[in-house]
Design an enzyme around this catalytic site. Structure first.
Site, mmCIF file in Angstrom:
data_model
loop_
_atom_site.group_PDB
_atom_site.id
_atom_site.type_symbol
_atom_site.label_atom_id
_atom_site.label_comp_id
_atom_site.label_asym_id
_atom_site.label_seq_id
_atom_site.Cartn_x
_atom_site.Cartn_y
_atom_site.Cartn_z
ATOM 1 N N HIS A 66 0.961 -1.133 -0.082
ATOM 2 C CA HIS A 66 -0.050 0.013 0.129
ATOM 3 C C HIS A 66 0.944 1.202 -0.025
ATOM 4 O O HIS A 66 1.983 1.012 0.634
ATOM 5 C CB HIS A 66 -0.869 0.187 1.402
ATOM 6 C CG HIS A 66 -1.647 -0.974 1.593
ATOM 7 N ND1 HIS A 66 -1.202 -2.183 2.287
ATOM 8 C CD2 HIS A 66 -3.065 -1.207 1.664
ATOM 9 C CE1 HIS A 66 -2.221 -2.909 2.513
ATOM 10 N NE2 HIS A 66 -3.455 -2.307 2.123
ATOM 11 N N ASP A 69 2.395 1.862 3.175
ATOM 12 C CA ASP A 69 3.389 0.996 4.120
ATOM 13 C C ASP A 69 4.844 1.749 3.520
ATOM 14 O O ASP A 69 5.542 1.212 4.308
ATOM 15 C CB ASP A 69 3.080 -0.268 3.323
ATOM 16 C CG ASP A 69 1.946 -0.920 3.540
ATOM 17 O OD1 ASP A 69 1.230 -0.831 4.342
ATOM 18 O OD2 ASP A 69 1.461 -1.746 2.554
HETATM 19 C C1 3MF Z 1 -7.480 -6.785 5.484
HETATM 20 C C2 3MF Z 1 -6.856 -7.112 4.473
HETATM 21 C C3 3MF Z 1 -5.937 -6.140 3.564
HETATM 22 C C4 3MF Z 1 -5.906 -6.054 2.592
HETATM 23 C C5 3MF Z 1 -5.056 -4.875 1.858
HETATM 24 C C6 3MF Z 1 -4.905 -5.027 0.296
HETATM 25 C C7 3MF Z 1 -4.253 -4.853 5.351
HETATM 26 O O1 3MF Z 1 -8.047 -7.476 6.122
HETATM 27 O O2 3MF Z 1 -6.801 -8.320 4.127
HETATM 28 O O3 3MF Z 1 -4.716 -5.907 4.475
HETATM 29 O O4 3MF Z 1 -5.298 -7.397 2.018
HETATM 30 O O5 3MF Z 1 -5.584 -3.919 2.097
HETATM 31 O O6 3MF Z 1 -5.994 -4.776 -0.542
#
Ligand code: 3MF
Ligand code: MG
Ligand code: MG
Length: 399
Positions: A66, A69
């Site tokens: 993301h 991140d």
């Molecule tokens: C939340 C998730 C997310 C998604 C991520 C990618 C933070 O339960 O699984 O992880 O995988 O946002 O779209």
């Protein structure tokens, strides 16, 4: 066929491995890493160095991230985009020097307090616009880095109570947003696939992208079923009351299977624990459905999995991923063997063999009418009785 690793296409999730600090709703950071708290660009770059060292040690073919991140948010949208581009430059150099490829990029539209009531579905149109700017920038960077997909997880697209929510309006906002993302993707020539990641609840009480079936209905309503596929997560499937393999099989049947977020069936918990997979038979059933559908065409196996917060040593990241890769490889091998042996395939086709007759096929032909079938059934004096398939199945297993 293909080498086994080409069926697995492992990806490391940047957020869990390098972003997550070991916090939970009842306590904060437990991990010490030299790049925590990653609130400056220097620390974000230190984090990138550590991440790419780790990818090399592990031999990971892919990673996912993301925006949130990889760089701290700036004071404005422009500063956030500049920072994202600076980190993308760092990534690009490291990727060209033999680093992993990008399985997918995504935008975090849920952590900042501005998203407390959703992003595209927010009652405040300024939040919709801010989310649009954020996704535009993330899609640009994903394209620049050769990303093979772009993921949208609903985050906080959902509600806490229907009593203050206009559900139809929020769905329309989400449909408009997704249509614009798809349109933008085409106009910039991004060749990757847009993936929605279903989840039924958490953080909101009810998430709109509940499960594969719900997402398919949503895509159909907004005319996007040929444009968007799904990224299916093990833990999310369980939370929705399904199995992982059910969600994969359904997505394949509907023609929208894209990729998977691998973690494990933690039925004990009641929430999305994102633990590394450790159960070969469980993983085998998922890969069996994936192989049956022809394998990954665009997606892969992203480890949306984190260490436990007691796991203080960064070395544990290597052990956790190596163990998870081993479990997946064994599961894939078992799945491939199930397919090769063909016993289940034979039993399944025997089960539907009656449908091969001309009379049966005529019932499915275009123009076939209910009353014609009904009259023929009456004329034939039909009174079908259940037939045991056991003998036939036993013979298949023995032969
Ligand atoms: C939340 C998730 C997310 C998604 C991520 C990618 C933070 O339960 O699984 O992880 O995988 O946002 O779209
Ligand atoms: Mg996920
Ligand atoms: Mg999850």
């Amino acid at each position: 066929g293909k080498p086994m690793k080409d069926h697995l296409r492992f990806a490391v999730a940047y957020w869990h491995s390098f972003g997550w600090e070991g916090g939970d709703p009842f306590g904060g950071r437990t991990f010490d890493r030299p790049w925590f708290p990653a609130d400056t660009m220097a620390l974000a770059e230190a984090r990138a160095d550590a991440a790419f060292d780790f990818f090399r040690i592990l031999g990971a073919p892919y990673f996912c991230f993301h925006d949130h991140d990889v760089r701290p948010e700036g004071a404005s949208l422009t500063e956030s985009r500049d920072r994202l581009n600076r980190i993308a430059d760092v990534f690009q150099q490291k990727m060209e020097a033999g680093g992993p490829r990008l399985l997918w990029g995504t935008a975090n539209l849920f952590s900042n307090r501005r998203y407390m009531s959703g992003a595209a579905t927010n009652p405040d149109p300024d939040v919709f616009a801010y989310a649009a700017a954020t996704v535009r920038d993330c899609l640009d960077v994903t394209q620049r880095l050769g990303g093979e997909n772009y993921v949208l997880w609903g985050g906080r697209e959902g509600y806490e109570t229907l009593l203050n929510t206009d559900l139809g309006k929020e769905l329309d906002q989400m449909g408009r947003f997704l249509s614009m993302v798809v349109d933008y993707k085409h106009r910039i020539g991004f060749k990757g696939t847009i993936l929605i990641e279903p989840k039924p609840q958490e953080p909101t009480k009810h998430q709109y992208d509940y499960d594969v079936a719900t997402v398919y209905g949503f895509l159909r309503r907004y005319g996007l079923e040929n444009e968007v596929k799904v990224n299916i997560e093990q833990g999310h499937a369980i939370l929705a009351g399904h199995s992982f393999e059910h969600e994969i099989a359904l997505a394949n049947a509907l023609g929208i299977f894209g990729s998977i977020d691998m973690n494990r069936n933690d039925q004990q918990s009641g929430w999305d624990t994102d633990q590394f997979p450790n159960n070969v038979p469980e993983v085998a059933l998922a890969y069996y459905e994936i192989l049956k559908g022809g394998g990954f065409t665009t997606g892969g196996t992203n480890f949306d999995s984190k260490l436990r917060r007691q796991s203080l040593d960064p070395e544990d990241l290597v052990a956790a991923h190596a163990g998870a890769m081993d479990v997946c490889a064994r599961g894939l091998k078992a799945a491939a063997k199930m397919l090769e042996e063909g016993r289940l395939e034979a039993a399944r086709s025997a089960r539907y063999a009656g449908w091969q007759s001309e009379a049966a096929q005529a019932m499915l032909a275009p123009g076939a009418r209910l009353e014609e079938i009904a009259d023929a059934a009456v004329a034939r004096g039909l009174d079908p009785q259940p037939v045991s398939g056991r003998q036939e199945q036993l013979e298949n297993l023995v032969n």
